[in-house]
Scaffold this motif. Structure first.
Motif, mmCIF file in Angstrom:
data_model
loop_
_atom_site.group_PDB
_atom_site.id
_atom_site.type_symbol
_atom_site.label_atom_id
_atom_site.label_comp_id
_atom_site.label_asym_id
_atom_site.label_seq_id
_atom_site.Cartn_x
_atom_site.Cartn_y
_atom_site.Cartn_z
ATOM 1 N N LEU A 32 0.826 -1.192 -0.018
ATOM 2 C CA LEU A 32 0.129 0.050 0.090
ATOM 3 C C LEU A 32 0.765 1.194 0.091
ATOM 4 O O LEU A 32 2.149 1.351 0.804
ATOM 5 N N ILE A 33 0.325 2.085 -0.704
ATOM 6 C CA ILE A 33 1.291 3.353 -0.889
ATOM 7 C C ILE A 33 1.353 4.188 0.604
ATOM 8 O O ILE A 33 2.518 4.529 0.763
ATOM 9 N N PRO A 34 0.529 4.284 1.616
ATOM 10 C CA PRO A 34 0.847 5.060 2.797
ATOM 11 C C PRO A 34 1.701 4.135 3.683
ATOM 12 O O PRO A 34 2.710 4.745 4.198
ATOM 13 N N ASP A 35 1.865 2.708 3.384
ATOM 14 C CA ASP A 35 2.732 1.965 4.166
ATOM 15 C C ASP A 35 4.290 2.309 3.486
ATOM 16 O O ASP A 35 5.227 2.391 4.245
ATOM 17 N N LEU A 36 4.242 2.181 2.272
ATOM 18 C CA LEU A 36 5.426 2.435 1.643
ATOM 19 C C LEU A 36 5.964 4.045 1.744
ATOM 20 O O LEU A 36 7.190 4.208 2.208
ATOM 21 N N GLU A 37 4.792 4.985 2.047
ATOM 22 C CA GLU A 37 5.560 6.401 2.292
ATOM 23 C C GLU A 37 5.957 6.361 3.651
ATOM 24 O O GLU A 37 6.928 7.056 4.179
ATOM 25 N N SER A 38 5.578 5.550 4.518
ATOM 26 C CA SER A 38 5.772 5.505 6.137
ATOM 27 C C SER A 38 7.392 5.087 6.172
ATOM 28 O O SER A 38 8.225 5.708 6.777
ATOM 29 N N VAL A 39 7.681 3.921 5.375
ATOM 30 C CA VAL A 39 8.976 3.340 5.292
ATOM 31 C C VAL A 39 9.900 4.242 4.627
ATOM 32 O O VAL A 39 11.140 4.405 5.462
ATOM 33 N N LEU A 40 9.632 4.832 3.664
ATOM 34 C CA LEU A 40 10.693 5.582 2.979
ATOM 35 C C LEU A 40 11.084 6.810 3.822
ATOM 36 O O LEU A 40 11.996 7.448 3.937
ATOM 37 N N CYS A 41 9.790 7.337 4.530
ATOM 38 C CA CYS A 41 10.029 8.555 5.657
ATOM 39 C C CYS A 41 10.991 8.102 6.605
ATOM 40 O O CYS A 41 11.992 9.032 6.703
ATOM 41 N N ARG A 42 10.958 6.995 7.143
ATOM 42 C CA ARG A 42 11.895 6.569 8.320
ATOM 43 C C ARG A 42 13.181 6.281 7.521
ATOM 44 O O ARG A 42 14.213 6.886 8.145
ATOM 45 N N VAL A 43 13.341 5.825 6.431
ATOM 46 C CA VAL A 43 14.750 5.451 5.604
ATOM 47 C C VAL A 43 15.551 6.516 5.362
ATOM 48 O O VAL A 43 16.683 6.742 5.731
ATOM 49 N N PHE A 44 14.700 7.790 4.808
ATOM 50 C CA PHE A 44 15.544 8.923 4.367
ATOM 51 C C PHE A 44 15.411 9.968 5.459
ATOM 52 O O PHE A 44 15.971 10.982 5.187
ATOM 53 N N GLY A 45 14.664 9.717 6.478
ATOM 54 C CA GLY A 45 14.589 10.852 7.551
ATOM 55 C C GLY A 45 14.225 12.136 7.166
ATOM 56 O O GLY A 45 14.520 13.080 7.403
ATOM 57 N N VAL A 46 13.020 11.917 6.733
ATOM 58 C CA VAL A 46 12.314 12.973 6.096
ATOM 59 C C VAL A 46 11.627 13.837 7.199
ATOM 60 O O VAL A 46 10.745 13.389 8.060
ATOM 61 N N ASP A 47 11.936 14.986 7.406
ATOM 62 C CA ASP A 47 11.370 15.775 8.627
ATOM 63 C C ASP A 47 11.286 17.209 8.256
ATOM 64 O O ASP A 47 11.777 18.003 8.644
ATOM 65 N N LEU A 48 10.235 17.226 7.370
ATOM 66 C CA LEU A 48 9.957 18.581 6.688
ATOM 67 C C LEU A 48 8.449 18.979 6.961
ATOM 68 O O LEU A 48 7.440 18.128 6.870
ATOM 69 N N PRO A 49 8.177 20.193 6.817
ATOM 70 C CA PRO A 49 6.612 20.644 6.901
ATOM 71 C C PRO A 49 6.240 20.386 5.688
ATOM 72 O O PRO A 49 6.787 20.282 4.483
#
Length: 263
Positions: A32-49
Motif C-alpha cells: 500500500l502507498i501509505p505504508d510505503l511512504e511511512s517506510v521511505l520517510c523513516r529510511v530517508f529521515g524526512v522531517d519537513l513541513p
C-alpha cells in the motif's frame, strides 16, 4: 554565473548508500502507498513541513514503483533512490536556474553505475536500463524542476531603488535662480508698477508663478525617468524568464525531432 556542483556531490557509486539491504527488504514488503511512504520517510529521515514532506515522499514512492515496473533488483533500486535524492539536493541548493548542471550530474551518476571500472564505477545497470532510467528522471523530475525549486528553495524578490542625484542638484539650482532675481530687475519692476495706470501687476505675478511652473516641469521629468527605468527593468526580467523557458523546452523539441528523423 553558472552554478557549480558541490565537491561532496560529485558522481560516485551510491548503491546501499542511503538505502541498506535491510531497508530494501522492508520496502519490498510494502504494497500500500501509505505504508510505503511511512517506510521511505523513516529510511530517508524526512522531517519537513508540508507541502515539502508530501512532495518529497511522492518522488521517492514514484521511483520505487518505477523500479518495480522495470523489475529492478534491490541493489538497482537502492542505487536509483540515491541518484534521485542526490539530483534533487543539487537542484534545491540554489533558487537560480541550474537545470543543465543537474542533468549533467544525473548522467554522470548513471555512467558511474553502468560501466565496470572499480573502484570508480560499477555496472549494475545495462545500457537499455540506463536509457530507461534517464527517460524516467527527465520526464518525472527534470521537466518539473521549476516546481521542485519553487517548493524547496527560498524565493528571490527584486528590491529596486532609484536615485536621481543630478536631477536633484539641477532642481535646487533652478529654484535658487527663479526665487532670487537681481537688483536691476527688481528696480525696473517697481518703476513699471508705479508708472502703469492699469491695476494688473503682471511682472510681480510672473515672478511668483515661475518657480511653481519650474517645479511642475521638474516633477514631470522625474516621473517620466522613473517610468522609463521601470519599463526597462521589467523588459529585462521578462527576457530572462523567456530564456529559462526556452532552455527547458529546447531539449524536448530536439528529442522529438530525433524521433521523427528515426521514423
Amino acid at each position: 554565473m553558472p552554478y557549480k556542483v558541490p565537491q561532496e556531490l560529485r558522481a560516485k557509486i551510491m548503491h546501499w548508500t542511503d538505502v541498506s539491504y535491510h531497508d530494501m527488504e522492508m520496502i519490498n514488503k510494502m504494497e500500500l502507498i501509505p505504508d510505503l511512504e511511512s517506510v521511505l520517510c523513516r529510511v530517508f529521515g524526512v522531517d519537513l513541513p508540508e507541502p515539502k514532506r508530501g512532495v518529497l515522499l511522492e518522488l521517492y514512492v514514484d521511483t520505487v514503483l518505477f523500479c518495480r515496473d522495470c523489475s529492478f533488483t534491490a541493489e538497482q533500486t537502492s542505487a536509483l533512490l540515491s541518484i534521485v535524492k542526490s539530483v534533487h539536493e543539487v537542484n534545491t541548493k540554489t533558487p537560480q536556474n541550474n537545470i543543465e548542471e543537474c542533468f549533467k550530474y544525473c548522467k554522470e551518476l548513471l555512467f558511474c553505475h553502468s560501466v565496470r571500472r572499480p573502484p570508480f564505477s560499477t555496472n549494475i545497470f545495462s545500457f537499455e536500463e540506463v536509457q530507461s532510467v534517464l527517460r524516467y528522471i527527465y520526464d518525472g523530475y527534470v521537466r518539473h524542476y521549476k516546481l521542485y525549486k519553487y517548493i524547496f528553495t527560498p524565493q528571490e524578490k527584486l528590491d529596486l531603488s532609484l536615485t536621481y542625484s543630478e536631477i536633484s542638484d539641477h532642481a535646487e539650482h533652478t529654484e535658487k535662480d527663479s526665487s532670487a532675481p537681481d537688483a536691476e530687475n527688481v528696480t525696473e519692476t517697481e518703476a513699471e508698477t508705479v508708472l502703469e495706470t492699469d491695476s494688473s501687476p503682471q511682472p510681480q505675478g510672473e515672478s511668483i508663478i515661475e518657480p511653481k511652473g519650474s517645479n511642475s516641469e521638474l516633477k514631470a521629468i522625474i516621473e517620466k525617468e522613473i517610468r522609463e527605468q521601470m519599463t526597462f527593468v521589467s523588459g529585462q526580467l521578462d527576457q530572462q524568464l523567456k530564456q529559462i523557458v526556452d532552455q527547458q523546452t529546447s531539449p524536448v523539441e530536439s528529442s522529438q525531432l530525433k524521433k521523427k528523423t528515426k521514423k
